[in-house]
Structures are given as C-alpha cells and as structure tokens.
Design an enzyme around this catalytic site. Structure first.
Site, short mmCIF file in Angstrom:
data_model
loop_
_atom_site.label_atom_id
_atom_site.label_comp_id
_atom_site.label_asym_id
_atom_site.label_seq_id
_atom_site.Cartn_x
_atom_site.Cartn_y
_atom_site.Cartn_z
N HIS A 43 33.28 84.97 37.33
CA HIS A 43 33.06 83.61 37.82
C HIS A 43 32.83 82.70 36.61
O HIS A 43 31.68 82.42 36.24
CB HIS A 43 31.86 83.57 38.77
N GLU A 70 36.41 83.87 40.70
CA GLU A 70 35.70 82.91 41.54
C GLU A 70 35.49 81.61 40.78
O GLU A 70 35.36 81.61 39.56
CB GLU A 70 34.32 83.45 41.93
N HIS A 190 26.68 87.99 47.37
CA HIS A 190 25.48 87.25 46.95
C HIS A 190 24.23 87.97 47.46
O HIS A 190 23.95 87.98 48.67
CB HIS A 190 25.46 85.80 47.42
#
Length: 237
Positions: A43, A70, A190
């Site tokens: 990410h 991401e 997450h």
C-alpha cells in the site's frame, strides 16, 4: 479455500527507519511466498513513508503468486498501477496524512469516479476491489461501479471480537450474503489476526482473500524471536 495475501508494508517501515536495505523487502516477498502465502500486498502512500513507488516496480518480477496493490486512486497512484499492472488493485479512500486506512468508500457518492477508474483498470486486465464498510447500500453501490470484488474493512469486527462480542460479525455476514447474491467477490482486511481469523473465515461465506500485514508481522516477532535469540546464543558459546 481463502487465500492469504501478506501485506509487507511493515517490512518497508523497518527498512526505512535505518536506511540501507535491511531487511531486504524483495527477499522477504520471495520467502513469504515460498512459505506458502498466496499473495503479496503493498500500500504505497504519497509520502512513501513505508512502501516506495520504486518498490512496487521492483516487486513485479518477484511476485509469482498474486500481486495486490492498495491505494487511493489519485493520478500518481494510477500511473503506477497502469505501469506495473498487478493482479489486483484495491481502491482505498485514505487521506494523504492517514496513519492507516480508516474508512471505506461511499460507493454511491463517488460512483462516477469509481466507474471511470475501474473501467481503466479493466482495459488493462487488472482485477478491481473496492474497500468498503459493512453496509448493504455500499455493497450495492460497489456492484454498480463494475468492480470485481469488495474488500470488507474489518476493524469494527476485530474490535468487538477483542471485547468478547461475537455479534460483531453479524453485519459482515449480512453484507457477504448480499455480495454473493450480486456476484461480487469478497476480500477482507484490517486488524485481522491469529486470534480472530478463524472465526471470521468460518462465518463469511465465499471469502476469497484476506490481506494481513501489521498483525502478521507483529506476531512473527513474538513467535520467531525465541529461535533467533537462541541462534545468537549458540554462536556466542
């Protein structure tokens, strides 16, 4: 079987804290896959405080499983995606100064924008996933954007589970059933961890992929540190 994609952002954070190339991000990516992980996730953020944009390019020939990138689809990020062409792009609406992702997309409000981004990804044969909260309207909105998958933002579940509240899974089960009916693939990520991952997996029908980084790396420090300490002791004898 649900695939495990390992997010290696924290490896980059550790490397960047000292400069140089220790730990070696590319070697970690290779090793993690050889250990059995079915994907690598990164990410990159605009300030490159952990994963750098060049890392994304350097990882391309190293990732032999699935490569998931991401990020917020600003121009710089999309230029990177269209250059690297990962297996999957996960669209996340995080602000530039966000420490970590903290909300899913409003897929209704941002429908036109998401449609445009997703169409561009599809023209380049990149699978798309939209980061969303467990809200039926957001799932229905995601379907209208043309996305292939959703990624469920699981912080709320993980928090409730840590408090002993197993009912925290209910909203996720509800939206997963809707996603299945709509033909959307389901990813999740997450705050998933060794403590809660089995329960989550057993309750979410057709969960295709989980992306786990912070917990997995933190758990690895504890579960692997005894072995490393003893290796040092053996060498010092």
């Amino acid at each position: 079987m649900t695939k495990l994609s390992v997010n290696i952002n924290k490896i980059a954070t550790l490397r960047n804290s000292r400069g140089g190339n220790v730990p070696d991000l590319l070697k970690v990516a290779k090793d993690v896959q050889n250990f059995g992980a079915e994907g690598i996730t990164i990410h990159p953020r605009p300030d490159e405080r952990h994963i750098r944009y060049q890392d994304a390019r350097d990882l391309k020939p190293v990732v032999f499983t699935e490569y998931n990138i991401e990020g917020n689809p600003v121009k710089k990020f999309m230029d990177l995606i269209l250059e690297v062409k990962p297996t999957q792009v996960t669209l996340v609406p995080d602000a530039d100064n966000a420490i970590t992702s903290n909300a899913g997309w409003d897929t209704i409000k941002h429908k036109d924008f998401l449609v445009e981004i997703i169409e561009e990804c599809k023209r380049n044969s990149i699978r798309t996933s939209i980061f969303v909260d467990p809200d039926v309207k957001m799932i229905e909105g995601a379907k209208l954007t043309g996305a292939d998958r959703i990624e469920l933002y699981t912080e709320a579940f993980a928090h409730e589970y840590s408090l002993g509240n197993r009912k925290g899974i209910d909203d996720y089960v509800k939206v997963a059933l809707v996603a299945n009916d709509l033909g959307l693939g389901i990813n999740a990520g997450h705050d998933l961890s060794l403590d809660n991952i089995r329960f989550f997996k057993e309750n979410i029908p057709n969960l295709l992929e989980v992306s786990i980084g912070h917990a997995l790396i933190s758990e690895s420090l504890y579960l692997g540190i005894e072995n490393v300490v003893n290796m040092y002791l053996q060498k010092l004898k």
